[in-house]
Design a protein around this motif. Structure first.
Motif, mmCIF file in Angstrom:
data_model
loop_
_atom_site.group_PDB
_atom_site.id
_atom_site.type_symbol
_atom_site.label_atom_id
_atom_site.label_comp_id
_atom_site.label_asym_id
_atom_site.label_seq_id
_atom_site.Cartn_x
_atom_site.Cartn_y
_atom_site.Cartn_z
ATOM 1 N N GLY A 85 6.451 -5.256 20.256
ATOM 2 C CA GLY A 85 7.477 -4.135 19.804
ATOM 3 C C GLY A 85 6.942 -3.354 19.066
ATOM 4 N N SER A 86 7.817 -1.877 19.032
ATOM 5 C CA SER A 86 7.285 -0.866 17.905
ATOM 6 C C SER A 86 7.675 -1.527 16.642
ATOM 7 C CB SER A 86 7.832 0.437 18.478
ATOM 8 O OG SER A 86 9.355 0.374 18.518
ATOM 9 N N ASP A 87 8.612 -2.219 16.396
ATOM 10 C CA ASP A 87 9.280 -2.725 15.155
ATOM 11 C C ASP A 87 7.808 -3.286 14.376
ATOM 12 O OD1 ASP A 87 11.604 -2.123 15.214
ATOM 13 O OD2 ASP A 87 12.413 -4.061 15.984
ATOM 14 N N LEU A 90 5.729 -0.234 13.423
ATOM 15 C CA LEU A 90 6.490 0.291 12.267
ATOM 16 C C LEU A 90 6.005 -0.416 10.853
ATOM 17 C CD1 LEU A 90 9.612 1.244 13.902
ATOM 18 C CD2 LEU A 90 7.930 2.910 12.980
ATOM 19 N N TYR A 109 17.069 5.111 11.717
ATOM 20 C CA TYR A 109 16.899 3.582 11.979
ATOM 21 C C TYR A 109 16.852 2.610 10.981
ATOM 22 C CZ TYR A 109 14.590 -0.183 14.722
ATOM 23 O OH TYR A 109 14.381 -1.533 15.444
ATOM 24 N N ASP A 179 8.826 8.332 15.052
ATOM 25 C CA ASP A 179 9.334 7.182 16.130
ATOM 26 C C ASP A 179 9.952 7.654 17.161
ATOM 27 O OD1 ASP A 179 10.738 4.793 17.005
ATOM 28 O OD2 ASP A 179 11.385 4.361 14.916
ATOM 29 N N ALA A 181 11.113 6.392 20.044
ATOM 30 C CA ALA A 181 11.740 5.248 20.842
ATOM 31 C C ALA A 181 12.693 5.814 21.949
ATOM 32 C CB ALA A 181 12.454 4.495 19.922
ATOM 33 N N TYR A 182 13.200 7.061 21.815
ATOM 34 C CA TYR A 182 14.045 7.636 22.709
ATOM 35 C C TYR A 182 13.673 8.890 23.362
ATOM 36 C CZ TYR A 182 16.925 4.217 20.216
ATOM 37 O OH TYR A 182 17.477 2.951 20.039
ATOM 38 N N THR A 205 7.823 2.993 22.191
ATOM 39 C CA THR A 205 8.296 1.497 22.691
ATOM 40 C C THR A 205 8.542 1.568 24.220
ATOM 41 O OG1 THR A 205 9.893 -0.328 22.306
ATOM 42 C CG2 THR A 205 10.752 2.018 22.295
ATOM 43 N N SER A 207 10.991 -0.772 25.113
ATOM 44 C CA SER A 207 12.081 -1.286 25.135
ATOM 45 C C SER A 207 13.183 -0.620 25.710
ATOM 46 C CB SER A 207 12.409 -1.806 23.796
ATOM 47 O OG SER A 207 11.542 -2.796 23.253
ATOM 48 N N LYS A 208 13.202 0.730 25.520
ATOM 49 C CA LYS A 208 14.398 1.531 25.912
ATOM 50 C C LYS A 208 14.321 2.005 27.360
ATOM 51 C CE LYS A 208 15.436 0.391 21.824
ATOM 52 N NZ LYS A 208 15.173 1.070 20.439
ATOM 53 N N ARG A 216 8.825 -7.045 24.445
ATOM 54 C CA ARG A 216 8.320 -6.975 23.249
ATOM 55 C C ARG A 216 6.938 -6.222 23.086
ATOM 56 N NH1 ARG A 216 11.190 -5.777 21.371
ATOM 57 N NH2 ARG A 216 10.887 -5.920 19.182
HETATM 58 C C1 LIG Z 1 14.792 0.257 19.346
HETATM 59 C C2 LIG Z 1 14.121 0.986 18.105
HETATM 60 C C3 LIG Z 1 12.927 0.581 18.031
HETATM 61 C C4 LIG Z 1 12.296 -0.612 18.200
HETATM 62 O O1 LIG Z 1 11.967 -0.920 19.386
HETATM 63 P P1 LIG Z 1 11.063 -2.301 19.800
HETATM 64 O O2 LIG Z 1 9.938 -1.587 20.395
HETATM 65 O O3 LIG Z 1 11.943 -3.209 20.611
HETATM 66 O O4 LIG Z 1 10.718 -3.074 18.557
HETATM 67 C C5 LIG Z 1 12.105 1.323 16.758
HETATM 68 N N1 LIG Z 1 12.581 2.563 16.447
HETATM 69 C C6 LIG Z 1 13.954 2.888 16.914
HETATM 70 C C7 LIG Z 1 14.395 4.261 16.380
HETATM 71 C C8 LIG Z 1 14.752 2.231 17.768
HETATM 72 O O5 LIG Z 1 15.860 2.666 18.294
#
Ligand SMILES: *Cc1c(COP(=O)(O)O)cnc(C)c1O
Length: 356
Positions: A85-87, A90, A109, A179, A181-182, A205, A207-208, A216
């Motif tokens: 996961g990107s968590d 980070l 975030y 970051d 993610a989106y 990531t 994830s989205k 993950r």
């Molecule tokens: C969802 C999200 C993450 C984490 O994503 P994972 O890859 O599921 O850990 C990181 N940064 C932002 C801004 C997010 O919204």
């Protein structure tokens, strides 16, 4: 808490993930997951043959996926770091690059604050402007690591690449983490800038936009040197951080880029639809480049509307932080889900919804 807990963690304020209730079936618009399943290529890749290898450790180098990601993004494998996961990426960035402290927005975030706290990092929290935009000047030459979600969460608002570049350029002795993610929902990626600046780390990531939140998988793109730093932390914590099935799923999904791009287009269309409908109902909606919108109305408090939606089977995200407690963060789902959401909000505001 037990009496054995290390004092240094005792007062940690944990990150609170979006709720995943199982008491009934909800239309789930609260954690920014994709409403679409992984691509057919992923189903094929995660097969019996792969499961048959689970007795063996996965490749700690994630070599095959790293190579594929490098090709996809036009960089070298040495520029790619892959995390659980990107968590995790980070978290490692907070561990590696925040000797001089960290800086991030007051509304962003929520994990940034938790990671800073976890690692005892001095954090400078910078308020967004009144309109929830980031003021780039606030980050110029700030002398500490910078964390910017772009598009930002939970606002969905985007900072221009010119502003990102100016921030990166003005902090040559600190890492700037962007970051993304989106970014696949209409944003502009800073990946190209990583070729010019050795202090820029772009985090992404699966994830989205890639429908793999449950797998993950996240990664970063940055200079060879800072990527090596992240690897050092990984090999000092969990060398096998990505499991076998996720590695093949991640690689397969890159072979099916059109599927994901089409899904992102659908989400963008559904987002524009939802914004239009909510604005017609009197909502104020922040300009979003993400797979969610951030919206409020004078007609009902954020807390009340959240509760009424939940009673009626629709989950959205509500934050109690004072500055945003009147807003709801609504994940963009399928067309049918968004129609159901709009219809229910209308009913609630007209006082006609009944608790189930
Ligand atoms: C969802 C999200 C993450 C984490 O994503 P994972 O890859 O599921 O850990 C990181 N940064 C932002 C801004 C997010 O919204």
């Amino acid at each position: 808490m037990s009496r054995f807990m290390n004092d240094k963690y005792a007062s940690l304020e944990e990150y609170v993930p979006g709720e995943q209730p199982t008491d009934m079936k909800y239309i789930k618009l609260n954690t920014n997951e994709s409403p679409f399943p992984p691509s057919p290529a992923v189903f094929k890749a995660v097969n019996d043959a792969e499961i048959g290898k689970l007795e063996l450790y996965p490749d700690p180098e994630c070599g095959s996926l790293t190579k594929k990601l490098a090709e996809t993004y036009g960089v070298e494998p040495e520029n790619i770091f892959i995390g659980n996961g990107s968590d995790e990426v980070l978290n490692f960035a907070f561990m590696a690059f925040c000797q001089n402290g960290a800086a991030f927005a007051d509304i962003t975030y929520g994990f940034y604050e938790v990671f800073a706290d976890l690692h005892g990092i001095d954090a400078k929290v910078i308020p967004l402007k009144e309109d929830f935009s980031i003021c780039p000047q606030d980050y110029m030459g700030i002398g500490r690591a910078v964390f910017i979600a772009n598009p930002n969460a939970p606002t969905g608002m985007q900072l221009s690449l010119e502003d990102i570049e100016a921030i990166v350029k003005s902090n040559p002795d600190n890492v700037v983490v962007v970051d993304e993610a989106y970014v696949d929902f209409g944003g502009n990626s800073a990946v190209e800038l990583t070729k010019k600046y050795d202090n820029l780390l772009v985090v992404m990531t699966y994830s989205k936009s890639r429908s793999l939140a449950g797998g993950r998988l996240g990664f970063s793109i940055g200079s060879k040197e800072i990527t090596t730093d992240l690897r050092k932390i990984k090999y000092s914590t969990n060398p096998y951080n990505i499991n076998r099935l996720t590695l093949v799923a991640g690689e397969a999904s890159l072979n099916d880029d059109k599927y994901y791009k089409d899904n992102c287009q659908k989400i963008i269309r559904n987002r524009e639809y939802t914004v239009k409908k909510l604005e017609a109902l009197g909502f104020e909606v922040l300009p979003s480049k993400a797979n969610f919108i951030f919206a409020r109305t004078d007609r009902m408090s954020g807390d009340m509307l959240y509760k009424k939606l939940k009673e009626n089977g629709i989950l959205v995200r509500h934050f109690t932080k004072e500055r945003i407690n009147d807003y709801l963060r609504i994940t963009i789902g399928t067309e049918e889900q968004m129609q159901a959401l709009v219809a229910m909000i209308k009913k609630i505001l007209e006082g006609e919804a009944e608790a189930r």
